[in-house]
Design an enzyme around this catalytic site. Structure first.
Site, short mmCIF file in Angstrom:
data_model
loop_
_atom_site.label_atom_id
_atom_site.label_comp_id
_atom_site.label_asym_id
_atom_site.label_seq_id
_atom_site.Cartn_x
_atom_site.Cartn_y
_atom_site.Cartn_z
N GLY A 293 0.83 -1.19 0.00
CA GLY A 293 0.00 0.00 0.00
C GLY A 293 0.86 1.25 0.00
N GLY B 248 0.55 -5.25 0.50
CA GLY B 248 -0.65 -5.21 -0.32
C GLY B 248 -0.49 -5.93 -1.64
N GLU C 299 6.12 -5.82 7.60
CA GLU C 299 5.48 -4.72 8.35
C GLU C 299 6.01 -4.51 9.76
OE1 GLU C 299 2.81 -5.79 5.00
OE2 GLU C 299 3.93 -6.95 6.48
N ASP D 204 -0.75 -7.54 7.30
CA ASP D 204 -2.20 -7.40 7.18
C ASP D 204 -2.68 -8.03 5.89
OD1 ASP D 204 -1.03 -5.40 5.58
OD2 ASP D 204 -2.68 -4.00 5.89
#
Length: 372
Positions: A79, A127, A150, A158
């Protein structure tokens, strides 16, 4: 949908469009088009992908969806964390909107009724894993570098990582999530995150072959076309240490994992421990709890729901902003985590990430009794 020769947005040039959507023969193509930013996802791109998935699913002339990244560096690096950093600092709700729509898109990919082919060439992180790992046909090459890094920026893996990294036997997923280790093709397949190895010099031939399938092509037909260009994947590197990883990462606390690594004393254990000590202590604890809860989850949606709720803790905390500052803004690679030590992370610090979201992602589909 536009024809194969039309831009997705008539008033924009192809270079200005961050998502190129087109139908070529029987294939609905989604091309992530931010090569200078390693095709990192924006909110507009997430919405483009959702709209394309709907259109392709409804189009009887589309047999399958093909997702690729423009440029020669990778599919997608994740992302747009700079947007999340800036917007989060300003108190905007844009990060929450982005995560809400991104996670719903991840679930949409997983439930798509047509074959979804993702070419995971080059860098595939965060992402980027979310737009590929839920596909029915996931292709890696000798250039694949997949990671969920992350914890190194004060966040947690995530896009459903607490689901797709907990479906394996043993603790490979725990290791990958906590360390952010880069996985090459052999490991990605061993981890169950990809299906087929195709050398990168054969990818253009595959992109040419898929649109030649009839609109009535089945998932097996797609597999046959891919298989004609596939090879045996290279040996797995990380998985060569699976026995040690399964022992050392089998614990439910970060403290116990650290102690096990210290006792082990091998070069692998020493390097792994050193890597973990560079990560946000709070992120490590939140990540491990998400993984352990994910292991008992009954659906991807339940994991995405829990991860979405945890993003509120990210935005209200210190470590994500400090991690992005150190990695992206100032680039000093010297984040000052709070708390700075594993021993100083309290139960209350972790609990702040596990409060139910005020507005759930999947209110209509969350299963009764699913733990959050």
């Amino acid at each position: 949908m536009p024809s194969t020769s039309e831009p997705a947005t008539p008033m924009a040039t192809a270079a200005e469009q961050h998502t190129l959507i087109e139908r070529i023969g029987s294939i609905g193509r989604i091309r992530l088009n931010r090569p200078k930013a390693l095709n990192s996802l924006t909110l507009a791109m997430v919405r483009d992908i959702e709209a394309a998935l709907d259109a392709f699913e409804a189009d009887p002339q589309v047999a399958a969806v093909l997702v690729t990244g423009e440029g020669d560096r990778g599919l997608c690096a994740g992302g747009d964390i700079r947007m999340i950093y800036d917007s989060g600092k300003a108190g905007s709700d844009e990060p929450t909107i982005f995560w809400r729509e991104e996670y719903r898109m991840n679930a949409r990919i997983a439930r798509h009724s047509k074959p979804y082919v993702a070419i995971m060439d080059g860098i595939v992180m965060g992402g980027g894993v979310g737009v590929s790992v839920y596909g029915s046909h996931r292709i890696v090459t000798e250039r694949t570098k997949l990671a969920m890094p992350e914890t190194g920026i004060g966040f947690f893996p995530d896009v459903g990582a607490s689901w797709f990294l907990t479906r394996q036997e043993g603790e490979l997923g725990t290791y990958a999530a906590l360390t952010g280790a880069q996985l090459a093709a052999g490991d990605v397949i061993t981890f169950g995150l990809a299906d087929v190895y195709v050398p990168s010099d054969r990818i253009p031939a595959l992109v040419e072959a898929l649109p030649q399938l009839p609109a009535t092509a089945t998932p097996a037909d797609v597999s046959t076309t891919i298989g004609a260009l596939a090879e045996t994947p290279p040996p797995a590197n990380v998985a060569a240490n699976q026995e040690a990883i399964d022992r050392l990462f089998a614990f439910d606390t970060i403290e116990a994992i650290f102690r096990a690594l210290e006792r082990e004393g091998t070069p692998f254990a020493e390097k792994t421990l050193a890597d973990l000590k560079t990560k946000s202590p709070l992120s490590l604890k939140v990540t491990l709890r998400l993984l352990r809860l994910g292991r008992g989850a009954s659906s991807l949606e339940a994991c995405l729901e829990r991860e979405f709720a945890a993003t509120a803790g990210v935005l209200h905390g210190h470590d994500f902003f400090e991690g992005v500052r150190a990695a992206v803004i100032d680039k000093d690679r010297n984040p000052q985590w709070r708390p700075a030590r594993i021993a100083d992370v309290t139960d209350a610090d972790v609990a702040a990430f596990f409060q139910p979201a005020a507005k759930p992602l999947f209110a209509a589909t969350t299963r009764k009794g699913e733990r959050t």
